[in-house]
Structures are given as C-alpha cells and as structure tokens.
Design a protein around this motif. Structure first.
Motif, mmCIF file in Angstrom:
data_model
loop_
_atom_site.group_PDB
_atom_site.id
_atom_site.type_symbol
_atom_site.label_atom_id
_atom_site.label_comp_id
_atom_site.label_asym_id
_atom_site.label_seq_id
_atom_site.Cartn_x
_atom_site.Cartn_y
_atom_site.Cartn_z
ATOM 1 N N MET A 15 0.852 -1.175 0.000
ATOM 2 C CA MET A 15 0.000 0.000 0.000
ATOM 3 C C MET A 15 0.900 1.241 0.000
ATOM 4 S SD MET A 15 -2.911 -1.328 -0.010
ATOM 5 C CE MET A 15 -4.097 -0.049 0.308
ATOM 6 N N ASP A 16 0.399 2.298 -0.578
ATOM 7 C CA ASP A 16 1.166 3.540 -0.559
ATOM 8 C C ASP A 16 1.077 4.153 0.827
ATOM 9 O OD1 ASP A 16 2.189 3.586 -3.041
ATOM 10 O OD2 ASP A 16 0.406 4.500 -3.942
ATOM 11 N N ASP A 17 2.163 4.225 1.472
ATOM 12 C CA ASP A 17 2.158 4.878 2.775
ATOM 13 C C ASP A 17 3.588 5.288 3.057
ATOM 14 O OD1 ASP A 17 0.308 4.636 5.632
ATOM 15 O OD2 ASP A 17 2.440 5.161 5.718
ATOM 16 N N ASP A 18 3.784 6.571 3.272
ATOM 17 C CA ASP A 18 5.145 7.043 3.401
ATOM 18 C C ASP A 18 5.818 6.531 4.661
ATOM 19 O OD1 ASP A 18 4.796 8.320 1.091
ATOM 20 O OD2 ASP A 18 4.213 10.244 1.991
ATOM 21 N N GLN A 19 5.017 6.438 5.718
ATOM 22 C CA GLN A 19 5.642 6.071 6.976
ATOM 23 C C GLN A 19 5.949 4.577 7.059
ATOM 24 O OE1 GLN A 19 3.031 8.391 9.362
ATOM 25 N NE2 GLN A 19 4.361 9.976 8.527
ATOM 26 N N ASP A 20 4.948 3.820 6.915
ATOM 27 C CA ASP A 20 5.146 2.393 7.127
ATOM 28 C C ASP A 20 4.239 1.595 6.193
ATOM 29 O OD1 ASP A 20 5.711 -0.072 8.009
ATOM 30 O OD2 ASP A 20 5.315 0.324 10.127
ATOM 31 N N PRO A 21 4.722 1.364 5.002
ATOM 32 C CA PRO A 21 3.868 0.661 4.042
ATOM 33 C C PRO A 21 3.473 -0.736 4.544
ATOM 34 C CG PRO A 21 6.114 0.976 3.179
ATOM 35 C CD PRO A 21 6.021 1.737 4.439
ATOM 36 N N LEU A 22 4.367 -1.384 5.269
ATOM 37 C CA LEU A 22 4.053 -2.730 5.744
ATOM 38 C C LEU A 22 2.850 -2.695 6.672
ATOM 39 C CD1 LEU A 22 4.759 -5.731 5.970
ATOM 40 C CD2 LEU A 22 6.294 -5.160 7.843
ATOM 41 N N ALA A 23 2.914 -1.769 7.652
ATOM 42 C CA ALA A 23 1.819 -1.701 8.610
ATOM 43 C C ALA A 23 0.516 -1.337 7.906
ATOM 44 C CB ALA A 23 2.133 -0.662 9.693
ATOM 45 N N ALA A 24 0.631 -0.426 6.938
ATOM 46 C CA ALA A 24 -0.579 -0.010 6.224
ATOM 47 C C ALA A 24 -1.173 -1.188 5.468
ATOM 48 C CB ALA A 24 -0.229 1.121 5.258
ATOM 49 N N LEU A 77 -0.741 -4.377 6.095
ATOM 50 C CA LEU A 77 -1.281 -5.369 7.019
ATOM 51 C C LEU A 77 -2.627 -4.908 7.567
ATOM 52 C CD1 LEU A 77 1.909 -6.432 8.944
ATOM 53 C CD2 LEU A 77 0.643 -7.728 7.252
ATOM 54 N N HIS A 78 -2.711 -3.608 7.749
ATOM 55 C CA HIS A 78 -3.960 -3.100 8.286
ATOM 56 C C HIS A 78 -5.117 -3.375 7.327
ATOM 57 C CE1 HIS A 78 -6.592 -0.612 10.647
ATOM 58 N NE2 HIS A 78 -6.962 0.016 9.535
ATOM 59 N N VAL A 79 -4.845 -3.184 6.054
ATOM 60 C CA VAL A 79 -5.896 -3.456 5.060
ATOM 61 C C VAL A 79 -6.285 -4.930 5.108
ATOM 62 C CG1 VAL A 79 -6.396 -3.519 2.598
ATOM 63 C CG2 VAL A 79 -5.149 -1.591 3.567
ATOM 64 N N LEU A 80 -5.277 -5.787 5.164
ATOM 65 C CA LEU A 80 -5.563 -7.221 5.185
ATOM 66 C C LEU A 80 -6.361 -7.588 6.432
ATOM 67 C CD1 LEU A 80 -2.198 -8.747 3.938
ATOM 68 C CD2 LEU A 80 -4.311 -8.464 2.674
ATOM 69 N N LYS A 81 -5.986 -6.952 7.512
ATOM 70 C CA LYS A 81 -6.647 -7.246 8.780
ATOM 71 C C LYS A 81 -8.117 -6.814 8.719
ATOM 72 C CE LYS A 81 -6.005 -6.247 13.668
ATOM 73 N NZ LYS A 81 -5.243 -5.465 14.620
ATOM 74 N N GLU A 115 2.946 -10.823 14.759
ATOM 75 C CA GLU A 115 4.064 -9.988 15.170
ATOM 76 C C GLU A 115 4.668 -9.301 13.954
ATOM 77 O OE1 GLU A 115 7.010 -12.086 17.365
ATOM 78 O OE2 GLU A 115 7.989 -10.259 18.042
ATOM 79 N N ILE A 116 5.165 -8.100 14.167
ATOM 80 C CA ILE A 116 5.889 -7.416 13.099
ATOM 81 C C ILE A 116 7.316 -7.237 13.573
ATOM 82 C CG2 ILE A 116 6.064 -5.341 11.690
ATOM 83 C CD1 ILE A 116 3.120 -4.923 12.022
ATOM 84 N N ILE A 117 8.266 -7.764 12.821
ATOM 85 C CA ILE A 117 9.670 -7.645 13.195
ATOM 86 C C ILE A 117 10.374 -6.965 12.034
ATOM 87 C CG2 ILE A 117 11.665 -8.900 14.084
ATOM 88 C CD1 ILE A 117 9.520 -11.384 13.982
ATOM 89 N N GLY A 118 10.665 -5.707 12.205
ATOM 90 C CA GLY A 118 11.365 -4.974 11.147
ATOM 91 C C GLY A 118 10.570 -4.995 9.852
ATOM 92 N N HIS A 147 3.534 -15.416 6.016
ATOM 93 C CA HIS A 147 4.777 -14.744 6.365
ATOM 94 C C HIS A 147 4.997 -13.654 5.328
ATOM 95 C CE1 HIS A 147 9.195 -14.281 5.964
ATOM 96 N NE2 HIS A 147 9.104 -14.203 7.271
ATOM 97 N N CYS A 148 5.150 -12.420 5.765
ATOM 98 C CA CYS A 148 5.299 -11.317 4.820
ATOM 99 C C CYS A 148 6.657 -10.678 5.017
ATOM 100 C CB CYS A 148 4.264 -10.218 5.047
ATOM 101 S SG CYS A 148 2.637 -10.816 5.348
ATOM 102 N N ARG A 149 7.208 -10.246 3.923
ATOM 103 C CA ARG A 149 8.486 -9.562 4.014
ATOM 104 C C ARG A 149 8.506 -8.476 2.951
ATOM 105 N NH1 ARG A 149 13.937 -10.528 2.451
ATOM 106 N NH2 ARG A 149 13.241 -12.137 1.029
ATOM 107 N N VAL A 150 8.941 -7.294 3.361
ATOM 108 C CA VAL A 150 9.048 -6.221 2.375
ATOM 109 C C VAL A 150 10.359 -6.404 1.647
ATOM 110 C CG1 VAL A 150 9.147 -3.760 2.022
ATOM 111 C CG2 VAL A 150 7.727 -4.690 3.837
ATOM 112 N N HIS A 151 10.248 -6.490 0.350
ATOM 113 C CA HIS A 151 11.450 -6.751 -0.423
ATOM 114 C C HIS A 151 11.320 -6.035 -1.760
ATOM 115 C CE1 HIS A 151 14.887 -8.836 -2.012
ATOM 116 N NE2 HIS A 151 14.181 -9.251 -3.038
#
Lengths: 156, 1112
Positions: free
Chosen positions: B1033-1042, B1044-1048, B1057-1060, B1078-1082
């Motif tokens: 998702m487009d999010d300047d601060q934390d795309p991963l959290a954004a 995951l939030h949508v998925l949630k 858990e979110i680790i890095g 398992h998700c990883r930003v890559h």
C-alpha cells in the motif's frame, strides 16, 4: 540429471542398481528388463547411446560387465560415458585391478563408492583421490571425531 | 579400460580356489554371502535358484527377528538380503530391520543399514518416517562420517513432508568447516529444491554463499542448483553472468588444483555446467552474450586434445555458441567443430555431430548442405540409432521439395523399427510433414494411410482428429477439396475391398467417417455397396465396440433413400440389444433415421456439413416435455453428484469407481508440437447428448485455431519456424538436376568425392533441394509466407455473424447423433473452469434443469424491473432475519430468482464459528403456495439445514425464511451454491425454479490468535504452501503496517508480530483449519508466503489478499 545406473553381466544378471528418482518396484523391474534386453542386443561397433522413452541411455561394456546409465534428455551423452568411465576408474583404484567378481562379492562397497561419487543424480566429486579417501576413512576409522580431524586434516 | 582384467564367470571356480589370484584377496569367499553367491553360480536352472533363495530368505527372516542377533550379524544379514533383492526376490520383512540397523549400529553397521534402506525403500514408503529421527540424530553427530551418511541418505530419498524437520540442520551444515560436509549439504539442498522447491526458497542467499565457497567442490555442487534456478528464471540471475564467466576462465586456464583434472582436462564437469548456465543466460540477450564471447572462443581453441571428454566440452560449447546472441566468427568456428564431429570415424562422435547439426540446422540450414554426403551415409548406417538421429535431422530441414524423399526414408525406417516409443514419435512427425508440405492429394492420402496402418492404435489421437478436420474443413479451393475427398474415398474403398481385418481400429474409424461423409462424391458408388462393406466390419471379430459405433454412425449417414434397407434393419436389430450402451444408442438412431428419410435429411444434412450448428443451449424445446413428465408424476431432475450423495447416504452400493464407464475412446488431450491445433477428443460416448454438448460449446473454451504457436516440445518455436521458412526463400526454383546441384555445392561445401556414386548424389540432390546455398545465417528468419499446401481456412469460415458460437467447426447439424465432436473438440476445453463449476454434465438428462444458463440469464433479463425494488426489499427483508442472527453482520441481501409467483433472495451471515445462509422466499402471488420446498447444494460446501422453512405452505405476500449452515469441504476462491425452489399453486402443476448463490472464501476466514512460538511450531508442520509478491500500500511512513492493516480489516487476518520488515500473520478457515502467512518487504513489494495443512487454502487466500490490496 541422471535417473538410474545399472550394472549387469553379459548374461543379463543384475549386479548393481542405483535409482536417483522415486520409481515404483514394478517400474524398476520393467526398466531393468528392458535395459538388459536392449543393451545386450546391440551389435558390436555401434554407438553407445540409445533412446528409451524420454531418456537417453548411455552404456558401456567393461570386460564382462555392462554399465548402463539413464540420463535426462538435456544431458551430454559423451559426458555420461565419462561418468561411467570415472566410476570404473574409482572401482579399479579401490579394488586394485577390479573385475566382475570384486563387484559381485563386495557389491556393498561398490555402492559406497558410487554414493561418494554421485549424489542425488548429479556428480558429486570428480577427484579420484578424494572419493577414495572418503571411502577408506569410513572403512578404517570407525570413530573419527571432529577433534581428531583437526590434528589430521588429511584424514578425511 | 585396458587394466580391467577380463575375468568372466566362466573363470569363477578356478578363481575361488586360488586365493593368490589378484583381486581375490578381497573376496569374502568364506563369508555366508560368498557361500550364497557361489551356491547360485553353481546352479543350472532358474527353478533351483528359486529354491535356494527361498531357503536363504527363510533363514535370514528367522535370524533378523531373533532377539539374540547382534548388530554385527545383522549387518551381514542385510548384505545378504540386499543381494537377494537384487536377484528379484521380495525381502520386505527386512525393511524394518534395515532401519533399525541404521538407527542402532556403529558406524560401519550404520552404513550398511543406510545403504539397505536406500536400496529397499522408495521416497514414498511409509516406513521412511521411522528414519527421520535417525537422520536427525546423525546430522547432529560429532562424527563426520555419520553426518556424511545422513546427508547422503537424505539426498537419496527423504519424505517430502518431513523436509522442514531437518532443513535447519542441513542449512547449518553449509557453514561446516569440512568441505565434504558443505558439498554434501549443498547437494542435499539441491535435491530438496527438486522435490519441494518452496521449502528452500528462503535460503537462496545461502546458495550464493556456496557459489563463492573457497573450495571448488562446494562451488561446483552449487552450480547444480543454479542451473535449475536459471532454467526457471534466467532474468533473475543475469547479474551472476560475469562471475560465471570468470570462474570458467579460471577453470580453462588450469587454475584449479590438479585433483580436479580428468585425463588432464581441467574440471570438465564444471566446465560443462558453466557452459550450460552461460547459454541459458546469454539466450536472446546481446549484452550478456558479449561478455562470454572471449571465453567461448578460448574454450573452442583449448579443447583440441583427442579425448571423449574434450569432445563433450566442445559439443557443449557449440550448443552455447548457437544459443546465445550470434557472433559470426564464433559461429564459423563452431561450424568447423561440428564438421569434425560429423566426419569423425568414431561412431559416438558421429552421433553427437548429428545431434549438433540437428540443433543448429534450424538456424543455419547451409550447414546441412555442407555435410550432405555424410548425412546420406548415416542414413544407410547399419546402426539404427544413427539412422534415427539422421531422420531427426532431415525432419528439421524438410520443405515441400524434399518432403517426399524424406517421408519415404522415415517410412522405410518405421518398417524395421521395433521400438514403440520411436514409432509413435516418427509417425507423428510424418503426419506433421505430410500435412505441411504434401505435394499432391494422392501422396497425402497414401502417406496418411501408411501413418494410420503403421501407427496402429499407438497413434496419438490428435493425428486422426486433425486429419479428419482437414478433410472436412477443406482448403481454399472447392474443386481441390472435392478431389482430395474423392481420392480418400477411392483409396478407402479399395482398402476395405482388400481385406480390412489387418487394419488398426483407429484407421477403421477414420475410414468409416470418411465413407459416411463423402462416399456420395463418387457417383458410380452406390450407397448399398458402401453399406455392405461397412456391415462387414461389424462382423469382424477384431472390431472394437468403439469402431462399431463409428460404423453404425457412418451407416446412419448413408441409409437415406432406403438403401439396403434389409441389411440396415438387420444390423440395427442386432445391435439394439447390445450390452454396450453406446452401441445400442447408435443402433436405435440408425433404426429410426433409416425409416424416416425426411428426419434423416434434417438431422444429417449432407451439403451443410460445414455450416456451424446453432445450439439451443438452454434446451428450451424440452420444457414442454419436462413439465408434462413432472405433471405425470416423474421425479424432478437431480444432478449426478446429488444422486451420488443420496446413494451413498442410503448406504446403497457406491457406484463411484464405475463413474467413467462410458466408452471414452480417444479422450486424451494432447498438446504436441504438431501443426494441428490441440485437439481434444471426446469419443462418441460422451457426445450423445446435446445438453452436454451445448454446455461445452457455449462456454468460453480456449480457442486455439489461428493462434500462433510459440512453444513446442523443443522450446520456443519462433526460431524453428524461421528456419523452416528460410529455405523457402529459394524454394521457388524448380528441382535442380544433380549436375547443377553439384556445381553450386562445390563452391560452399567439400567437393563431392569422385567415389560418391551417382545414386547417392541423386539422393542428396533430392534431399537437400530447397536448402538455400546462399542463405546466410538466418537467425531472425526472413519470414516469407509459407506456401503450405494444406493451410487451414480461417476458422470462422462457416458464418460471419458475430453470434456464431465457437463451434464453428464442421459438424453436420447432428451433434446429438454423431461423434462429430471428435473434430469439433478443439474448441472444447473440458477443463475450462466454466464447466467444471458444478454444472450438470450428465449426458443423459433430458430434463436437465440448465441452472447455469438460467442463472446467468436471469438477472440480466429484467434488470431494470428489479433495480428499485432491490433497495427497498433489502431493508424489508432484513427485518425477517432471525433474531439470533440480526445482531451479526450480514452480506447484502440479493435477489436470486423471481417470477410471477415468488421471489427468492438470500444473504449470508458470519457467525463466530460458522457461516449461515439465509434464504428468503416471498410469495408475490395472491394465492397460497403449497408444497414449497428448497434444495440447496454445493460441491465445495457442506450444506446442512439449520432451520427449514416453517411450513410447506406460504401464504400470499408473506415471507418464509430458511437457514442453512455452511461448512467448507474444499477451499475454493468462491463457493457456488446451486439451489432449486419448487412449489405448487392451488390449481396448477408443480413448478420449479433454479437459482444460485455465490459467496467468497473470505466469509469463512477468521482471525487466529496465537503466539510467535506457536506460530513457529505450526509453520514447520505444514506442507501446502504458496508464494507471491504483492503490491504494498502507498504509505510514506510504514507501508508494511498499512498493508497489514488493510488485510486485517478486509480479511480478518490476525497479525501475530511485526519484526522490522517482516511480519507474521495467521488466520483460520472455520476455526480448525489454520493458514499462516509470512510477509516480508522486499524491493518495494510484499513477498508473502502462505502455509497451511489444507490443500488449496493458501492459493485461495492469496487470491483474496491480492484482491483486497488492489481494491481501493
């Protein structure tokens, strides 16, 4: 990748079989039967390559023993022939002037050598010395601890 | 191998008695194994051997199970058991003891134990599970040999599902100080990669480490993995190309230790591996190719030694040079190399030369010209293998000028060939060439006749299919078509007169079809005569019942006008009582149509065989019949799976195994590299019913005609076509005389030696005609339109109206009677999802309620009428929701079916533990509906009635609410529920209306709350997994959290858990079927990896994740 290796005598008696992929017992028996008939029927002075289904069969006769290797289509036939040759060299080095009888009576050793040479259908080690060292070390030394090998780096 | 002393079994007795003989010192002649072996060699008959072995096995069996047997003895027993097994005797009793030996023995005994296990058991054997612990223990051992043995056995065979259990230990071994362990670990991982690629996906970076290992052995072992990886995705590893080039340079320059030399060639296996990798990387990539030119040149130059191994390297070099982006001087050198191979007196090299020629001739046909005399010699070589390879080569250079000679050579070979596999392959090639390049009708038909008779019933089914398609579709000229068909008829009549008993079944079927369809073209041929010929086929003992069906259908086409009426009546009566259902049906058709020539003409219009058939896919013409039958008390139609279910519920005999007993003859779908479109043929058996047929016809099946084929058995076809077409640039020139030929050849190729006799010269000129001598290396392919003789007409020849359905292939308006869809079936893709989606596919359902058609048609038919109603109804209906459900969130209430008497709407409600389907039936009429019943079913869901409609009566303008509890049986992206509602008006016949409801998987997904530790444990235990890169998702601060939030929010996933840059997420399918993620930003993407114990669940869930992230 290699699929199987078979050793059989001129009379068509199986001396060694190694399968690198999962094949059912029935299929194994069928392949062994077809390979022996196909290879034994080849007249002299013909090429060492055959086709069988989607596989290339590469065979070579050493004295009374036929070595038969089934490889996948993209493999290089000449190279497969050299794999057979290298295996014979390894056997020769281990047994010293190897003959069919050595393989008949010590077939488990022949398997061990093969396992050091090929692994999972691919060539593992091409160096004669290293393969033999590996075999001999497991033959002789029953308890090679890591500690020991540090003091004798060549023991393995 | 000169130093291998020739010692045969004949020398055995003397050898055994003389211990001083070389080699015999090692013979364990005194051992029990020795005794056994000697005992066997002394025997003369197989029978005696069997007795001896059986005795031996009894002895072994007794001893292995005795508690007093020591491990040392056990080892000896195992060796004997292995020997007996090698002789072909079953020793299954010793399997468990082999595992025990591997478990408990000391190193030497363990080694035999492992060996026995690896020889006895298969990858799938259940006993292997018992080995897992032993392997685990040995992998952790401090004894190097034990670790080696464990790694060896792991790479030999290991249960796929248990790989996660040992994977961390094997991974760890990549860092082991001993290179032999590292090497074996790499190979074990390679094996894992082959059998379960997903399991090792996350350790790709470790492979890179292995590639950079200081030990060349470990490095070369890692190349096995890289070869595989690059084969699958060459783009992903382009960055490694310079490294591979550097490694190869060092190897070629002899920088490796002497140990790696093989017959003084430095590391040939490694070289070949690298060459193969380079050719994959350089394929159609100029910049990557450029960095390898130098080393390829070097390799070609260095490999001059006269030994097999250097030839093996050369061969690989040549292939590489011809695969990557071309460079002219390299190509020249490679061509010279091929020349050396082909001209070599060594037969193995000649063979390889032919192979290399076959490979490159697609790009450079002139090379074949250079070696034409050698090729001719190889064609007459006594070794069949060489001959076969030569034909393969000729196949590649065939054009319409040399086709007759080449096909003749192929057919000659087929006469002497005995190998079925080769026959099938060659016959297919002949058919392909004939279809592509046939010079005239006679030749084409005769060649195909040979193909059918030689190929027999081994023939790939698409060959007769495409042949018949060709005949019936015709080509550009009507006159030519008629001639071709007429010739076929003539040829078949004479074949049948000559004695059909030797013809294969497939061929007979082709003959029957052609005679039925086209025998009227021959004016002097009375239908009576043909009918009599056909009837004779029925009497043949060898005719299969499938062939008989074809015969009967051909007779049906011919019987008009009362031809040979007595014979026809006789035949149809005989087969009307046949036990074979299909035969019986054909006989019935024959009987009825032969008596009613008007009907016959309508059903089987002769002239209209090319017209597309319009199919009433809704079977509306049967509606009257159905309602009549229902009124008369017939049971309503139930789809087969429902019947099946009811049968099994009532504990009747389960008919499942016999479900496919219809004679499905040529029902295999084959995609080959033949010119013909993929033909999928459904035999006569399944074609009988229009219901079945129409579904397939109307579904959006794959249409392969006219689609340019890019991929074939040998890979990308563009090049091949280019090569095939290239020669035709000059093909226009007439066949040259041999002398002319010689002149032109002389300038380019070796001058033909004077000894070459005239005959060979002639053959050469006929074989190599059309191969342009001047044609330069043609890689891009100067594509000139092929002058293919049998070029198909464009598919839509039948009708230009846009409505012409994909069935526009030949069928004579009688698909319900004829097995025509043998031909049409190219359009019918049985596996297309539209059909497999729970449609009633039963062929024998005259009253089949065509749910699919009506469902899809329904909402579209009167959309406007419903639009405004819908909104108000939603609020009104939701008030009818049962109290216990009304508090929960429910999906939008959608109207599913409506008519004058009633309206059916439904929604689903998500409860904590389940999903409830709520169906609202509202009576729109002024009458009271009686016997109102609902039936809901689904293939993937178990539907159980939570609360049925309160009563079977529904008062005027009232609403009945039914609830169904839905449980997932098999995960799917969407679940389709098909249902019917039946009712009766006070003064009317019973009525039914079908409707369907679709709900997504997400309705069943619930958050799964667990701790990271629990997650870790579960992750390893699951075997079904899938991976994909999703957009973040487009999010300047934390795309991963954004993200995951949508998925949630949308899918109710639980973020553990979110680790890095990584996160772990869990959910479950209705409480008990977990799915972990398992998700990883890559690289700007979200790499997700899903695992679950439930098959298909990861894939389906992934689909929804994708959707959730794409939707705004």
């Amino acid at each position: 990748m290699m699929r199987f290796m078979l050793l059989f005598s001129r009379q068509g008696r199986l001396r060694l079989q190694k399968w690198f992929t999962a094949i059912s017992e029935r299929e194994k028996k069928k392949i062994i039967r077809e390979m022996t008939t196909m290879v034994l029927a080849r007249p002299p002075r013909t090429c060492n390559f055959l086709r069988w289904k989607d596989l290339k069969i590469v065979y070579k006769r050493y004295a009374s023993l036929y070595f038969c290797l089934g490889v996948e289509d993209e493999e290089n036939e000449l190279l497969a022939l050299e794999i057979i040759h290298r295996y014979v060299e390894l056997l020769d080095k281990y047994f010293g002037n190897v003959c069919e009888l050595d393989i008949i009576f010590n077939f488990e050793k022949a398997y061990f050598i093969l396992d050091e040479f090929l692994m999972g259908g691919e060539i593992q080690e091409t160096s004669k010395q290293i393969v033999n060292r590996a075999i001999e070390s497991s033959d002789m030394l029953q308890e090679v601890r890591c500690m020991k090998t540090h003091t004798h780096p060549t023991a393995f | 191998m000169s130093d291998v002393v020739e010692k045969t079994l004949t020398a055995l007795p003397s050898l055994l008695s003389l211990d001083s003989q070389p080699g015999s010192a090692k013979l364990s002649s005194s051992s029990k194994l020795g005794n056994l072996i000697r005992g066997i060699t002394e025997l003369t008959s197989k029978h005696e051997e069997e007795k001896l072995i059986q005795r031996e096995l009894l002895l072994i069996k007794e001893q292995v199970s005795s508690p007093n047997t020591t491990m040392r003895q056990m080892k000896e027993l195992m060796v004997r058991a292995i020997y007996c097994e090698m002789l072909g005797y079953g020793v299954s009793f010793s399997y468990i003891h082999a595992i025990k030996l591997a478990q408990q023995g000391n190193v030497l005994e363990k080694r035999v134990g492992y060996l026995a296990v690896s020889l006895f058991l298969n990858e799938g054997h259940e006993l292997l599970l018992l080995l897992v612990n032993t392997v685990l223990k040995d992998l952790q051992s401090t004894n190097l040999i034990e670790v080696c043995m464990a790694l060896t056995v792991v790479s030999q065979m290991f249960p796929k599902d248990m790989i996660p259990a040992i994977l961390p230990l094997v991974e760890e071994k990549l860092n082991h100080p001993k290179e032999i362990i590292r090497r074996k670990a790499v190979l074990a991982l390679y094996k894992f990669y082959l059998i379960a690629p997903n399991q090792v996906q996350h350790i790709h970076n470790k492979f890179r480490k292995a590639l950079c290992d200081k030990d060349p052995g470990v490095m070369s072992a890692s190349l096995h993995i890289y070869l595989q990886l690059i084969q699958e995705n060459p783009e992903g590893y382009k960055d490694l190309a310079p490294s591979f080039v550097t490694i190869l340079k060092q190897v070629v320059a002899g920088k490796l230790p002497m140990d790696f030399n093989y017959h003084s060639v430095p590391a040939p296996w490694l070289q070949i591996h690298l060459l193969r990798i380079l050719s994959l990387l350089g394929k159609s990539d100029q910049s990557t190719s450029e960095i390898m030119y130098e080393i390829l040149d070097e390799s070609l130059r260095r490999a001059e030694m006269n030994h097999n191994i250097t030839y093996a390297i050369l061969y690989e070099c040549v292939k590489c040079v011809y695969t990557i982006h071309p460079k002219s001087d390299l190509l020249e050198k490679a061509a010279k190399c091929i020349g050396n191979f082909v001209l070599s007196p060594k037969i193995n090299l000649k063979y390889l030369g032919l192979k290399a020629l076959t490979y490159v001739v697609q790009q450079d046909p002139k090379l074949a010209l250079q070696h034409q005399m050698t090729i001719i010699e190889c064609l007459d070589h006594p070794d069949l293998i060489i001959k076969r390879e030569t034909l393969e080569l000729l196949f590649r250079i065939t054009n319409e000028q040399n086709v007759t000679v080449i096909v003749e050579k192929m057919l000659d070979f087929l006469q002497i060939n005995k190998d079925d596999h080769t026959t099938i392959d060659l016959v297919g090639k002949v058919a392909e060439l004939a279809e592509k390049y046939a010079p005239d009708n006679e030749w084409f038909i005769e060649t195909m006749n040979t193909v059918f008779s030689v190929g027999g019933d081994l023939l790939q089914p698409d060959i007769p299919n495409s042949f018949l398609k060709l005949l019936s579709e015709g080509f550009d000229s009507v006159e030519e078509d008629k001639k071709l068909r007429l010739f076929a008829v003539n040829s078949y009549v004479s074949l049948l007169e000559g004695g059909p008993s030797k013809l294969p079944q497939r061929f007979l079927q082709v003959i029957c079809w052609v005679l039925g369809e086209f025998s009227h073209l021959r004016e002097d041929l009375e239908p009576d005569v043909v009918l009599r010929m056909l009837a004779k086929l029925l009497d043949m003992k060898s005719s299969s019942s499938e062939t008989k069906c074809w015969v009967l259908m051909a007779m049906t086409k011919l019987c008009s006008g009362g031809a040979a009426l007595a014979l026809v009546q006789d035949v149809s009566e005989t087969y009307s009582s046949s036990l074979d259902t299909m035969l019986r049906q054909r006989a019935q058709e024959l009987q009825i149509l032969s008596q009613d020539s008007k009907l016959q003409a309508k059903v089987l219009p002769r002239s209209a065989s090319m017209e597309p058939v319009e199919v009433d896919s809704s079977l509306s013409f049967l509606d009257g019949f159905v309602s009549e039958a229902l009124a008369a008390g017939a049971a309503p139609y139930k789809p087969p799976h429902q019947r099946q279910e009811e049968l099994s519920r009532s504990k009747a005999l389960n008919m499942e195994p016999y479900g496919l007993s219809l004679p499905i003859g040529m029902s295999s779908c084959s995609v080959t590299d033949r010119q013909s479109p993929t033909l999928l043929s459904i035999s006569s058996g399944l074609s009988g019913d229009s219901a079945d047929f129409s579904h397939k016809g109307s579904s959006a099946a794959l249409k392969l005609d006219g689609v340019k084929r890019l991929w074939g058995r040998d890979g990308y076809l563009a090049k091949k076509e280019a090569a095939e077409e290239a020669p035709q640039v000059e093909a226009a020139s007439p066949v040259r005389s041999p002398s002319q030929r010689g002149d032109t050849d002389g300038s380019v190729s070796q001058t033909p030696t004077p000894e070459c006799d005239q005959e060979k010269q002639q053959l050469a000129s006929s074989l190599f005609v059309g191969l342009a001598t001047q044609s330069s290396v043609c890689l891009m392919g100067k594509s000139e339109p092929t002058s293919q003789r049998f070029r198909r007409k464009p598919k839509a020849s039948g009708g230009s109206e846009p409505m012409s359905n994909p069935l526009a292939s030949p069928s004579d308006g009688a698909d319900n009677v004829l097995p025509q869809n043998l031909l049409d079936s190219s359009d019918l893709d049985v596996s297309s999802p539209e059909q497999t989606h729970g449609l009633p596919q039963d062929p024998d359902t005259p009253n089949g309620s065509c749910t699919a058609e009506e469902e899809s048609a329904d909402p579209m038919a009167e959309p406007s009428a419903h639009e405004d109603l819908d909104r108000s109804r939603d609020s009104c209906l939701s008030s009818h929701l049962p109290a216990e459900l009304s508090a929960l969130s429910h999906s939008e209430i959608t109207s599913l079916c409506s008519n004058q008497s009633l309206d059916v709407s439904a929604c689903h409600v998500q409860r904590e533990d389940s999903v409830v389907l709520v169906v609202f039936v509202s009576n729109r009429s002024d009458f009271c509906l009686q016997q109102m019943r609902l039936q809901v079913q689904s293939e993937e869901l178990e539907v159980s009635c939570a609360s049925d409609c309160p009563s079977e009566e529904l008062k005027s303008h009232s609403v009945a609410v039914c609830q169904y509890l839905l449980t997932v049986q098999r995960p799917s992206v969407h679940f389709d529920l098909s249902a019917t509602v039946s009712w009766q008006l006070p003064a009317g016949s019973p009525q039914t209306a079908p409707f369907s409801y679709k709900l997504p998987l997400t309705g069943f997904i619930r958050a799964l709350r667990l701790s990271t530790e629990e997650y870790g444990a579960m992750w390893l235990a699951y075997s079904h997994d899938t991976k994909l890169n999703l957009t973040l998702m487009d999010d300047d601060q934390d795309p991963l959290a954004a993200t995951l939030h949508v998925l949630k929010r949308k899918l109710q996933l639980h973020v553990v858990e979110i680790i890095g840059v990584e996160a772990i997420v869990a959910c479950c399918l209705q409480q008990d079927q977990p799915c972990l993620m398992h998700c990883r930003v890559h690289a700007g993407m979200l790499a997700v990896w899903l695992r679950s114990p439930v098959p298909d669940l990861p894939d389906c869930l992934l689909y929804h994740c994708q959707r959730a992230l794409q939707e705004p």
